[in-house]
Scaffold this active site. Sequence first.
Site, PDB file in Angstrom:
ATOM      1  CD  GLU A  19      26.461  57.226 -88.174  1.00 23.04           C
ATOM      2  OE1 GLU A  19      27.526  56.831 -87.700  1.00 23.04           O
ATOM      3  OE2 GLU A  19      26.346  58.333 -88.738  1.00 23.04           O
ATOM      4  N   GLY A  85      35.281  54.296 -84.371  1.00 21.24           N
ATOM      5  CA  GLY A  85      36.327  53.300 -84.179  1.00 21.24           C
ATOM      6  C   GLY A  85      36.852  53.360 -82.750  1.00 21.24           C
ATOM      7  CG  MET A 175      35.599  60.062 -90.380  1.00 19.21           C
ATOM      8  SD  MET A 175      35.341  59.209 -91.938  1.00 19.21           S
ATOM      9  CE  MET A 175      35.905  60.435 -93.117  1.00 19.21           C
ATOM     10  CD  GLU A 176      31.041  62.019 -89.228  1.00 16.13           C
ATOM     11  OE1 GLU A 176      31.067  61.312 -88.189  1.00 16.13           O
ATOM     12  OE2 GLU A 176      31.284  61.559 -90.350  1.00 16.13           O
ATOM     13  CG  ASP A 199      35.698  50.582 -86.972  1.00 16.60           C
ATOM     14  OD1 ASP A 199      34.638  51.179 -87.219  1.00 16.60           O
ATOM     15  OD2 ASP A 199      36.779  51.170 -86.799  1.00 16.60           O
TER      16      ASP A 199
HETATM   17  N1  SAH Z   1      33.496  51.686 -94.983  1.00 16.12           N
HETATM   18  C1  SAH Z   1      32.635  52.856 -95.064  1.00 16.12           C
HETATM   19  C2  SAH Z   1      33.097  53.859 -94.038  1.00 16.12           C
HETATM   20  C3  SAH Z   1      32.277  55.081 -93.919  1.00 16.12           C
HETATM   21  S1  SAH Z   1      33.104  56.345 -93.040  1.00 16.12           S
HETATM   22  C4  SAH Z   1      32.730  53.430 -96.466  1.00 16.12           C
HETATM   23  O1  SAH Z   1      33.842  53.533 -96.983  1.00 16.12           O
HETATM   24  O2  SAH Z   1      31.692  53.743 -97.048  1.00 16.12           O
HETATM   25  C5  SAH Z   1      32.819  55.906 -91.428  1.00 16.12           C
HETATM   26  C6  SAH Z   1      31.742  56.658 -90.681  1.00 16.12           C
HETATM   27  O3  SAH Z   1      31.625  56.021 -89.432  1.00 16.12           O
HETATM   28  C7  SAH Z   1      32.077  58.106 -90.407  1.00 16.12           C
HETATM   29  O4  SAH Z   1      30.908  58.886 -90.410  1.00 16.12           O
HETATM   30  C8  SAH Z   1      32.752  58.051 -89.030  1.00 16.12           C
HETATM   31  O5  SAH Z   1      32.292  59.079 -88.164  1.00 16.12           O
HETATM   32  C9  SAH Z   1      32.400  56.699 -88.435  1.00 16.12           C
HETATM   33  N2  SAH Z   1      33.536  55.789 -88.170  1.00 16.12           N
HETATM   34  C10 SAH Z   1      33.370  54.517 -87.724  1.00 16.12           C
HETATM   35  N3  SAH Z   1      34.551  53.912 -87.584  1.00 16.12           N
HETATM   36  C11 SAH Z   1      35.507  54.810 -87.943  1.00 16.12           C
HETATM   37  C12 SAH Z   1      36.926  54.744 -88.032  1.00 16.12           C
HETATM   38  N4  SAH Z   1      37.584  53.633 -87.746  1.00 16.12           N
HETATM   39  N5  SAH Z   1      37.587  55.849 -88.446  1.00 16.12           N
HETATM   40  C13 SAH Z   1      36.928  56.987 -88.751  1.00 16.12           C
HETATM   41  N6  SAH Z   1      35.580  57.094 -88.708  1.00 16.12           N
HETATM   42  C14 SAH Z   1      34.857  56.022 -88.298  1.00 16.12           C
END
Ligand code: SAH
Length: 231
Positions: A19, A85, A175-176, A199
Amino acid sequence: MKGLIFTNTIALIGAMPSELADIRTLLGKAEIKRISGFDFYINTYKNNAIINACCGIAKVNAALCTQVMIDNFHPECVINTGVAGGMNSSVKVCDIVISTEVLPHDLDLHFLNDYPPYCGIFKADEKLIETAEKICGDFGVNCFRGRIVSGEAFVSDSALKASIQANFDPYAVDMESAAVGHACYLNETPYVSVRCISDNADDEGAMSFDEFEKIAAKRVAEIVLKMTEEI
Ligand code: SAH
């Protein structure tokens, strides 16, 4: 840098290296300061001091990084950038969601509302929201203003998505953002979270994330950097 007057110090915080990769390429060579385990990249860009940091995934990392950023660099504002998401049926992959407010979806809000800091929903700064919206318009990118919720898991399950939607009616989940907003609230620092949808947080979410993470990250990086020129 003697004699150079900076208009603003602007903080950019993202969770994953992907990012920040495009922002760092666009900004060029930076001075790097390591504080409390975080690397802060310091650049001058169009008369502003831009400090960017990769906080890591989830709320504890994001809150810590935001606090360390504010304590050490005293930014005029904080922009949280990255992917998220989609949680509203009109929001599609690669659209932008600009936070009007942020909150955790995995915490009983009574713990935040009834005890210090007596605030569980953290409002984003109106001027930053307007700037983000304008830049999206200039780029011809579809954007939405709305609530962003954050939790300690990657949401990729249609049942969990439906329950979060029923409880919070958000436009995006990540998540942040809630932690960045929370830290900014306590420090009276304006913030906004600008997220590109990678997504739909449903059963296909993980697959979509893998396909769109880099495209979405690049899109929002360009928008956020352009924002810094108009703050
Ligand atoms: N598939 C990856 C996911 C990483 S976590 C792995 O397991 O390594 C996802 C990151 O993108 C987080 O920092 C969050 O802020 C963001 N994010 C994107 N889509 C998300 C979703 N559906 N739910 C929660 N966080 C999401």
